[in-house]
Motif scaffolding. Structure first.
Motif, PDB file in Angstrom:
ATOM      1  N   SER A 175     101.049 -15.012  58.577  1.00 18.88           N
ATOM      2  CA  SER A 175     101.418 -13.436  58.975  1.00 18.88           C
ATOM      3  C   SER A 175     100.178 -12.431  58.596  1.00 18.88           C
ATOM      4  CB  SER A 175     102.998 -12.899  58.426  1.00 18.88           C
ATOM      5  OG  SER A 175     102.989 -12.956  57.117  1.00 18.88           O
ATOM      6  N   GLY A 176      99.406 -12.843  57.517  1.00 20.94           N
ATOM      7  CA  GLY A 176      98.586 -12.122  56.864  1.00 20.94           C
ATOM      8  C   GLY A 176      99.132 -11.415  55.840  1.00 20.94           C
ATOM      9  N   ASN A 177     100.440 -11.617  55.324  1.00 24.51           N
ATOM     10  CA  ASN A 177     101.119 -10.766  54.313  1.00 24.51           C
ATOM     11  C   ASN A 177     101.922 -11.881  53.588  1.00 24.51           C
ATOM     12  OD1 ASN A 177     100.448  -7.751  55.139  1.00 24.51           O
ATOM     13  ND2 ASN A 177     101.052  -8.974  57.165  1.00 24.51           N
ATOM     14  N   ALA A 178     102.134 -11.545  52.181  1.00 26.76           N
ATOM     15  CA  ALA A 178     103.080 -12.386  51.368  1.00 26.76           C
ATOM     16  C   ALA A 178     103.580 -11.430  50.487  1.00 26.76           C
ATOM     17  CB  ALA A 178     102.115 -13.328  50.766  1.00 26.76           C
ATOM     18  N   TYR A 179     105.000 -11.435  50.196  1.00 29.96           N
ATOM     19  CA  TYR A 179     105.622 -10.630  49.526  1.00 29.96           C
ATOM     20  C   TYR A 179     106.481 -11.447  48.213  1.00 29.96           C
ATOM     21  CZ  TYR A 179     104.913  -7.267  53.261  1.00 29.96           C
ATOM     22  OH  TYR A 179     104.461  -6.534  54.056  1.00 29.96           O
ATOM     23  N   VAL A 180     106.013 -11.218  46.949  1.00 32.73           N
ATOM     24  CA  VAL A 180     106.890 -11.719  45.927  1.00 32.73           C
ATOM     25  C   VAL A 180     107.651 -10.986  45.242  1.00 32.73           C
ATOM     26  CG1 VAL A 180     106.599 -13.196  43.984  1.00 32.73           C
ATOM     27  CG2 VAL A 180     105.018 -13.446  45.524  1.00 32.73           C
ATOM     28  N   GLU A 181     109.098 -11.183  45.010  1.00 31.87           N
ATOM     29  CA  GLU A 181     109.997 -10.172  44.473  1.00 31.87           C
ATOM     30  C   GLU A 181     110.394 -10.718  43.128  1.00 31.87           C
ATOM     31  OE1 GLU A 181     114.693  -8.990  43.958  1.00 31.87           O
ATOM     32  OE2 GLU A 181     113.991 -10.669  45.228  1.00 31.87           O
ATOM     33  N   GLY A 182     110.181  -9.664  41.906  1.00 34.68           N
ATOM     34  CA  GLY A 182     110.408 -10.123  40.768  1.00 34.68           C
ATOM     35  C   GLY A 182     111.836  -9.386  40.443  1.00 34.68           C
ATOM     36  N   ALA A 183     112.628 -10.382  39.738  1.00 37.27           N
ATOM     37  CA  ALA A 183     114.093 -10.235  39.657  1.00 37.27           C
ATOM     38  C   ALA A 183     114.168 -10.075  38.237  1.00 37.27           C
ATOM     39  CB  ALA A 183     115.122 -10.905  40.552  1.00 37.27           C
ATOM     40  N   GLY A 184     115.308  -9.124  37.844  1.00 40.14           N
ATOM     41  CA  GLY A 184     115.806  -9.060  36.302  1.00 40.14           C
ATOM     42  C   GLY A 184     114.590  -8.854  35.472  1.00 40.14           C
ATOM     43  N   TRP A 185     113.785  -7.785  35.542  1.00 38.10           N
ATOM     44  CA  TRP A 185     112.642  -7.324  34.830  1.00 38.10           C
ATOM     45  C   TRP A 185     113.139  -6.834  33.540  1.00 38.10           C
ATOM     46  CZ3 TRP A 185     107.420  -6.735  36.154  1.00 38.10           C
ATOM     47  CH2 TRP A 185     107.001  -6.926  37.493  1.00 38.10           C
ATOM     48  N   GLY A 186     112.194  -7.403  32.277  1.00 40.48           N
ATOM     49  CA  GLY A 186     112.538  -7.148  30.973  1.00 40.48           C
ATOM     50  C   GLY A 186     111.224  -6.853  30.375  1.00 40.48           C
ATOM     51  N   ALA A 187     111.385  -6.750  29.066  1.00 45.89           N
ATOM     52  CA  ALA A 187     110.128  -6.531  28.206  1.00 45.89           C
ATOM     53  C   ALA A 187     108.845  -7.602  28.568  1.00 45.89           C
ATOM     54  CB  ALA A 187     110.162  -6.521  26.802  1.00 45.89           C
ATOM     55  N   ASP A 188     109.410  -8.723  28.878  1.00 52.38           N
ATOM     56  CA  ASP A 188     108.256  -9.766  29.059  1.00 52.38           C
ATOM     57  C   ASP A 188     108.151 -10.137  30.375  1.00 52.38           C
ATOM     58  OD1 ASP A 188     107.952 -10.408  26.270  1.00 52.38           O
ATOM     59  OD2 ASP A 188     109.537 -11.646  26.199  1.00 52.38           O
ATOM     60  N   GLY A 189     108.541  -9.191  31.501  1.00 56.66           N
ATOM     61  CA  GLY A 189     108.259  -9.381  32.817  1.00 56.66           C
ATOM     62  C   GLY A 189     109.687  -9.779  33.607  1.00 56.66           C
ATOM     63  N   PRO A 190     109.409 -10.431  34.648  1.00 54.11           N
ATOM     64  CA  PRO A 190     110.682 -10.729  35.472  1.00 54.11           C
ATOM     65  C   PRO A 190     111.257 -12.122  34.871  1.00 54.11           C
ATOM     66  CG  PRO A 190     108.755 -10.922  36.810  1.00 54.11           C
ATOM     67  CD  PRO A 190     108.350 -10.316  35.580  1.00 54.11           C
ATOM     68  N   VAL A 191     112.448 -12.338  35.289  1.00 54.79           N
ATOM     69  CA  VAL A 191     113.187 -13.536  34.895  1.00 54.79           C
ATOM     70  C   VAL A 191     113.133 -14.360  36.010  1.00 54.79           C
ATOM     71  CG1 VAL A 191     115.329 -14.299  34.250  1.00 54.79           C
ATOM     72  CG2 VAL A 191     114.878 -12.135  33.595  1.00 54.79           C
ATOM     73  N   GLU A 192     112.855 -14.285  37.242  1.00 52.06           N
ATOM     74  CA  GLU A 192     113.028 -14.872  38.458  1.00 52.06           C
ATOM     75  C   GLU A 192     111.909 -14.231  39.429  1.00 52.06           C
ATOM     76  OE1 GLU A 192     116.586 -15.557  40.161  1.00 52.06           O
ATOM     77  OE2 GLU A 192     117.510 -16.597  38.533  1.00 52.06           O
ATOM     78  N   LEU A 193     111.348 -15.072  40.299  1.00 51.25           N
ATOM     79  CA  LEU A 193     110.387 -14.979  41.145  1.00 51.25           C
ATOM     80  C   LEU A 193     110.778 -15.383  42.643  1.00 51.25           C
ATOM     81  CD1 LEU A 193     106.804 -15.710  39.765  1.00 51.25           C
ATOM     82  CD2 LEU A 193     107.983 -13.392  39.929  1.00 51.25           C
ATOM     83  N   HIS A 194     110.804 -14.755  43.519  1.00 52.20           N
ATOM     84  CA  HIS A 194     111.245 -15.118  44.899  1.00 52.20           C
ATOM     85  C   HIS A 194     110.167 -14.722  46.091  1.00 52.20           C
ATOM     86  CE1 HIS A 194     115.315 -16.096  43.699  1.00 52.20           C
ATOM     87  NE2 HIS A 194     115.065 -15.073  42.582  1.00 52.20           N
ATOM     88  N   VAL A 195     109.937 -15.583  47.025  1.00 48.68           N
ATOM     89  CA  VAL A 195     108.946 -15.292  47.959  1.00 48.68           C
ATOM     90  C   VAL A 195     109.856 -14.593  49.235  1.00 48.68           C
ATOM     91  CG1 VAL A 195     107.442 -16.027  49.873  1.00 48.68           C
ATOM     92  CG2 VAL A 195     107.210 -16.805  47.480  1.00 48.68           C
ATOM     93  N   LEU A 196     109.671 -13.504  49.608  1.00 54.24           N
ATOM     94  CA  LEU A 196     110.377 -12.909  50.877  1.00 54.24           C
ATOM     95  C   LEU A 196     109.763 -13.065  52.243  1.00 54.24           C
ATOM     96  CD1 LEU A 196     111.408  -9.581  49.095  1.00 54.24           C
ATOM     97  CD2 LEU A 196     112.658 -11.608  48.989  1.00 54.24           C
TER      98      LEU A 196
END
Length: 397
Positions: free
Chosen positions: A117-138
């Motif tokens: 598609s020419g586009n990629a989206y990554v969601e960061g879930a459960g953000w904290g002091a060290d960054g997100p807890v999980e990564l998901h490709v949408l």
């Protein structure tokens, strides 16, 4: 579809972890603020292109899989100018981005979405002091960029089955990492190789359908039944009965070679192909090479005949990694690193010494640099893309 992971408990965007200065472009306010869809330059939509160029086309399917799997299999290194980290929260997150996927699966999905598609989206879930807890490709076909008054994205809207969720874009941090290919005529969406190869995909698919039709009709235009009876022509009932009988009893692979019994007044005139009619196979092979060219895959690696650009398979494979896989992986990993830890001097990149296709090339480079007595050890390490030292402990960023 479960939407719980798309929501934070307090419905607020992730808190910024470090201040990053952001300058507004003088042309941002006059940039396009509204887009009609992902494909603004062509009436072809992403869903149709994916169905035709990936799900229904073996050349496009193999090209995307080859690039995505090769890029996802690369070993990654995290380092600064002075040190390399053997363990780090970012490396741990990428190794196990979510309960359902590992690093290779996540990155393969990410590269696949970007290629299709020419586009990629990554969601960061459960953000904290060290960054997100999980990564998901949408899925890219479900995401829409919401431009703000200044022309920059103010948010992202994800739609599934009539339900929508909006991701807000904070000033310093955003729960969505949007990676897009270069598009000269769109301010918010990227241009995919499938869009550039859309015409070649249509030609290749049409040639495949043509071949299938030939097989269904004994692989040749069998001929024509000519009426030589007393009447000027067959009656409508006679014509319909004859057409139905031919379709039922004489067409298809199972009826190939079956003799035909003709009634009085009918004469069989066999027909064949002209040389120009047979050129469709060459057209199909040419279209296959164009699809491979759009994705940056040497046709030799896809088993396409007639390509002699590279002397052997090894040279083609080395060019494939050097010109396609490594630039794509370097750009994506750099974007992920800058999104997860903005403003840091950390660099996430592929480890060139772990790429089998470049083994001979890297060995020659190591030998040249090592034999340069006028260089210090630090200068040699820099020329080889290595830091001054390796850190074995876990760093917090």
């Amino acid at each position: 579809m479960v939407f719980d992971r798309f929501r934070r408990k307090d419905n607020t965007p992730p808190a910024p972890r470090r201040s990053v200065e952001r300058k507004a472009s003088a042309t941002a306010r006059v940039a396009q603020a509204v887009q009609g869809g992902h494909v603004a330059w062509s009436p072809r939509d992403d869903a149709s292109l994916v169905r035709a160029g990936f799900a229904a086309n073996p050349v496009g399917f193999r090209a995307v899989k080859l690039i995505a799997e090769s890029a996802a299999a690369l070993s990654l290194v995290l380092q600064t100018q002075s040190e390399r980290y053997d363990s780090h929260p970012m490396l741990a997150l990428l190794a196990r981005p979510n309960p359902a996927q590992g690093q290779a699966e996540l990155l393969e999905a990410l590269y696949g979405q970007l290629l299709l598609s020419g586009n990629a989206y990554v969601e960061g879930a459960g953000w904290g002091a060290d960054g997100p807890v999980e990564l998901h490709v949408l899925r890219s076909d479900r995401m829409r960029v919401i431009p703000g008054s200044d022309g920059w994205p103010a948010g992202y809207e994800y739609s599934v089955g009539g339900r929508k969720h909006r991701f807000e874009t904070a000033a310093e941090a955003t729960p969505i990492c949007h990676i897009r290919s270069f598009h000269p005529q769109d301010d918010h969406y990227g241009l995919s190789p499938l869009q550039a190869a859309a015409m070649a995909v249509d030609v290749h698919n049409a040639a495949s359908r043509w071949s299938k039709s030939l097989l269904d009709n004994a692989a040749r235009p069998s001929g024509a039944l000519v009426w030589n009876g007393e009447a000027d022509s067959l009656s409508e009932d006679q014509f319909q009965r004859l057409s139905d009988e031919i379709s039922t009893s004489f067409q298809g692979a199972r009826n190939a070679g079956r003799p035909m019994v003709l009634e009085g007044g009918l004469d069989w005139k066999p027909m064949g192909f002209s040389p120009s009619d047979m050129e469709f196979q060459q057209t199909k092979e040419s279209a296959a090479r164009e699809i491979a060219l759009a994705f940056g895959v040497p046709p030799m690696l896809l088993g396409i005949k007639g390509d002699a650009t590279y002397a052997n398979y090894q040279e083609a494979n080395r060019a494939f990694y050097r010109l396609t896989v490594l630039p794509l992986a370097a750009r994506v990993t750099a974007a992920l690193c800058d999104w997860l830890i903005p403003g840091s001097d950390l660099r996430l990149a592929p480890d060139l010494d772990q790429v089998p296709a470049l083994a001979a090339e890297r060995e020659a480079q190591w030998r040249r640099v090592s034999s340069a007595d006028f260089l210090t050890d630090a200068e040699k390490r820099r020329l080889l893309g290595l830091p001054v030292q390796t850190m074995e402990g876990t760093q917090d960023g």
